[in-house]
Write an enzyme that holds these catalytic residues in place. Structure first.
Site, mmCIF file in Angstrom:
data_model
loop_
_atom_site.group_PDB
_atom_site.id
_atom_site.type_symbol
_atom_site.label_atom_id
_atom_site.label_comp_id
_atom_site.label_asym_id
_atom_site.label_seq_id
_atom_site.Cartn_x
_atom_site.Cartn_y
_atom_site.Cartn_z
ATOM 1 N N ASP A 79 19.720 1.708 56.123
ATOM 2 C CA ASP A 79 20.537 2.706 55.431
ATOM 3 C C ASP A 79 20.474 4.022 56.190
ATOM 4 O OD1 ASP A 79 22.235 3.818 53.550
ATOM 5 O OD2 ASP A 79 20.804 3.750 51.902
ATOM 6 N N LYS A 80 21.294 4.938 55.745
ATOM 7 C CA LYS A 80 21.361 6.286 56.296
ATOM 8 C C LYS A 80 21.447 7.254 55.138
ATOM 9 C CE LYS A 80 24.835 9.507 56.842
ATOM 10 N NZ LYS A 80 25.778 9.923 55.761
ATOM 11 N N HIS A 81 20.887 8.451 55.324
ATOM 12 C CA HIS A 81 21.010 9.485 54.299
ATOM 13 C C HIS A 81 21.323 10.805 54.971
ATOM 14 C CE1 HIS A 81 20.333 11.476 50.440
ATOM 15 N NE2 HIS A 81 19.762 12.448 51.144
ATOM 16 N N SER A 82 22.242 11.562 54.357
ATOM 17 C CA SER A 82 22.607 12.885 54.856
ATOM 18 C C SER A 82 22.124 13.941 53.879
ATOM 19 C CB SER A 82 24.123 12.999 55.019
ATOM 20 O OG SER A 82 24.506 14.347 55.252
ATOM 21 N N THR B 260 29.441 11.234 48.311
ATOM 22 C CA THR B 260 30.051 9.950 48.675
ATOM 23 C C THR B 260 30.548 9.197 47.452
ATOM 24 O OG1 THR B 260 28.674 9.804 50.657
ATOM 25 C CG2 THR B 260 29.603 7.752 49.822
ATOM 26 N N ARG C 126 13.695 20.904 38.544
ATOM 27 C CA ARG C 126 13.680 21.788 39.712
ATOM 28 C C ARG C 126 15.005 22.520 39.865
ATOM 29 N NH1 ARG C 126 13.112 17.832 44.085
ATOM 30 N NH2 ARG C 126 13.319 19.648 45.452
ATOM 31 N N SER D 282 11.817 13.368 47.096
ATOM 32 C CA SER D 282 13.002 13.017 46.323
ATOM 33 C C SER D 282 13.895 12.057 47.095
ATOM 34 C CB SER D 282 13.777 14.288 45.965
ATOM 35 O OG SER D 282 14.958 13.987 45.254
ATOM 36 N N LYS E 107 13.885 7.369 46.502
ATOM 37 C CA LYS E 107 15.081 6.575 46.184
ATOM 38 C C LYS E 107 15.386 5.561 47.282
ATOM 39 C CE LYS E 107 17.755 10.225 45.428
ATOM 40 N NZ LYS E 107 16.920 11.433 45.267
ATOM 41 N N LYS E 108 15.224 5.973 48.537
ATOM 42 C CA LYS E 108 15.523 5.066 49.640
ATOM 43 C C LYS E 108 14.513 3.926 49.716
ATOM 44 C CE LYS E 108 19.279 6.965 51.038
ATOM 45 N NZ LYS E 108 20.552 6.255 50.835
#
Length: 436
Positions: A80-83, A120, A168, A183, A187-188
């Site tokens: 996967d990828k996260h931005s 997204t 937060r 955080s 999740k990932k």
């Protein structure tokens, strides 16, 4: 173990041990920690910081606070990828089918828009019928059969993070590198990944507005991810201008389709997408190096395989089967379309990209409060890029709005956000650095 004693320890600058962190995370889920206590610990971490070992413990505890996905007997790597978020950042929409077309499996859990940045999940919901919250069994089946599916976060994945983040968000403690790290990664990791490519945006349209902050976040995420047993690499990429040509939900879906079909590929967007995809293929053992990965990825575009994966994913999640062929039959279009004229001749030398993202929100393309309904058709298209020469009156971009008044306000906002001058300008690399 008393919550107030755990808060006291962190307030006084001491490192929390595993038992203390587990107590906190259990309290987030079962409600035994009050909102005041959660907020107090968040502020203590914000002010006192958190070591790498603590961040790993917090990440793992939040990951295990709910369902953790497993992918037994998968024939390829789960990636996967996260931005960290930007304006016009539609990379995930192309990346997932491209990696799937190269043999990877991408169970992408994506987010909604936050502040000035687009989400997204919101973009995908511009596609009629597309379900961003499918039954877990369907999600599993689509990923296994097609190689990719992009959905929103479900309530049973890392529920401790969901509550902690909400607190937060209203107590001015979001901007903490160890808490952002935990955080994202909780999740990932709960998605059962084997490899993760991180895209840390840096610049006027990013959460990390300085190179040092972006470097700090990238190093933290890579160190904590590695400490939690995840193969991970981070790219720091430029967000000092809109990424691609369009910003706005349906507009970005249209740009995604043009990209996948080879009709139009903005060079900076193409480079970021290829760079992140290549890291994923290397992390997953699907390519020996990034050069070999780029060859495979370009072939997935040239052959149409990536476009076919995207089309199949959309149909499997309830969207129209012929979206690629007939986007205008399905995607919302704003009733008012107006050009944004340059107020003077010269070179486009700077953008306040954050203000451009906020202008999309003002048009109705994002949320001021969580309950807001998004207008999927509004936004900006055909954005010019830094370094472009413009004649007076030549369009900087095109506004898509619900009314003439809204269009006029958006035109003024873009004109103010863009600097046109006769001064010197030099191009900056889109990939500013790598960590990992």
């Amino acid at each position: 173990m008393l919550a107030q004693e755990i808060i006291r320890a962190k307030r006084d600058g001491r490192a929390l041990d595993e038992a203390q962190i587990q107590n906190f995370v259990r309290g987030l889920v079962d409600g035994s920690w009050s909102e005041g206590q959660v907020a107090a610990l968040g502020m203590a971490v914000f002010l006192r910081g958190m070591g790498r070992d603590e961040a790993v413990l917090l990440t793992r505890a939040m990951m295990n606070s709910g369902r953790v996905m497993r992918w037994p007997d998968m024939p390829g790597p789960v990636l996967d990828k996260h931005s960290s978020g930007g304006v016009g950042d539609k990379v995930s929409l192309m990346l997932a089918p491209m990696v799937a077309a190269c043999g990877g499996y991408v169970p992408m859990i994506a987010g909604r828009g936050l502040g000035h940045t687009g989400g997204t999940v919101d973009k995908l919901e511009a596609i009629p019928g597309y379900s961003t919250a499918p039954d877990p069994a369907l999600f599993d089946r689509i990923v296994r059969n097609l190689g990719c599916a992009i959905i929103g976060q479900t309530g049973d994945l890392a529920p401790a993070d969901k509550r902690f983040y909400a607190t937060r968000d209203v107590t001015a403690t979001v901007e903490s590198v160890p808490l952002i790290t935990a955080s994202i990664l909780s999740k990932k990791l709960a998605a059962g990944l084997e490899g993760l490519a991180m895209d840390i945006k840096c610049g006027s349209g990013a959460f990390c507005d300085t190179p040092q902050m972006a470097q700090d976040l990238a190093e933290s995420i890579v160190a904590v991810g590695s400490g939690a047993g995840l193969k991970i690499r981070a790219l720091i990429t430029d967000m000092n201008e809109v990424l691609g040509f369009d910003a706005g939900n349906a507009l970005e879906i249209r740009e995604t389709l043009r990209y996948l079909k080879g009709e139009q590929r903005e060079p900076r967007l193409h480079e970021v997408t290829l760079a992140l995809c290549a890291e994923m293929l290397v992390l997953g053992g699907l390519a020996a190096d990034t050069a070999a990965a780029r060859v495979k990825l370009q072939a997935s575009l040239d052959s149409g395989a990536a476009a076919e994966k995207f089309s199949a994913m959309v149909a499997a999640l309830g969207g129209p089967a012929d979206l690629l062929e007939r986007p205008d039959a399905y995607l919302a279009q704003a009733p008012v379309v107006r050009a944004v004229p340059a107020l003077q001749a010269g070179r486009l030398t700077a953008m306040n990209t954050r203000d451009i993202g906020l202008a999309v929100v003002e048009l109705g393309g994002g949320r001021r409060v969580a309950a807001d309904k998004i207008d999927m058709g509004v936004g900006f298209s055909e954005f010019r890029h830094l370094g472009d020469e413009l004649a007076a009156g030549e369009p900087i971009a095109v506004v898509h709005a619900a009314s003439e008044d809204a269009a006029a306000r958006a035109i003024a906002a873009i004109q103010q956000a863009c600097t046109i001058s006769q001064g010197a300008w030099s191009a900056q690399p889109i990939v500013m650095g790598t960590v990992g």
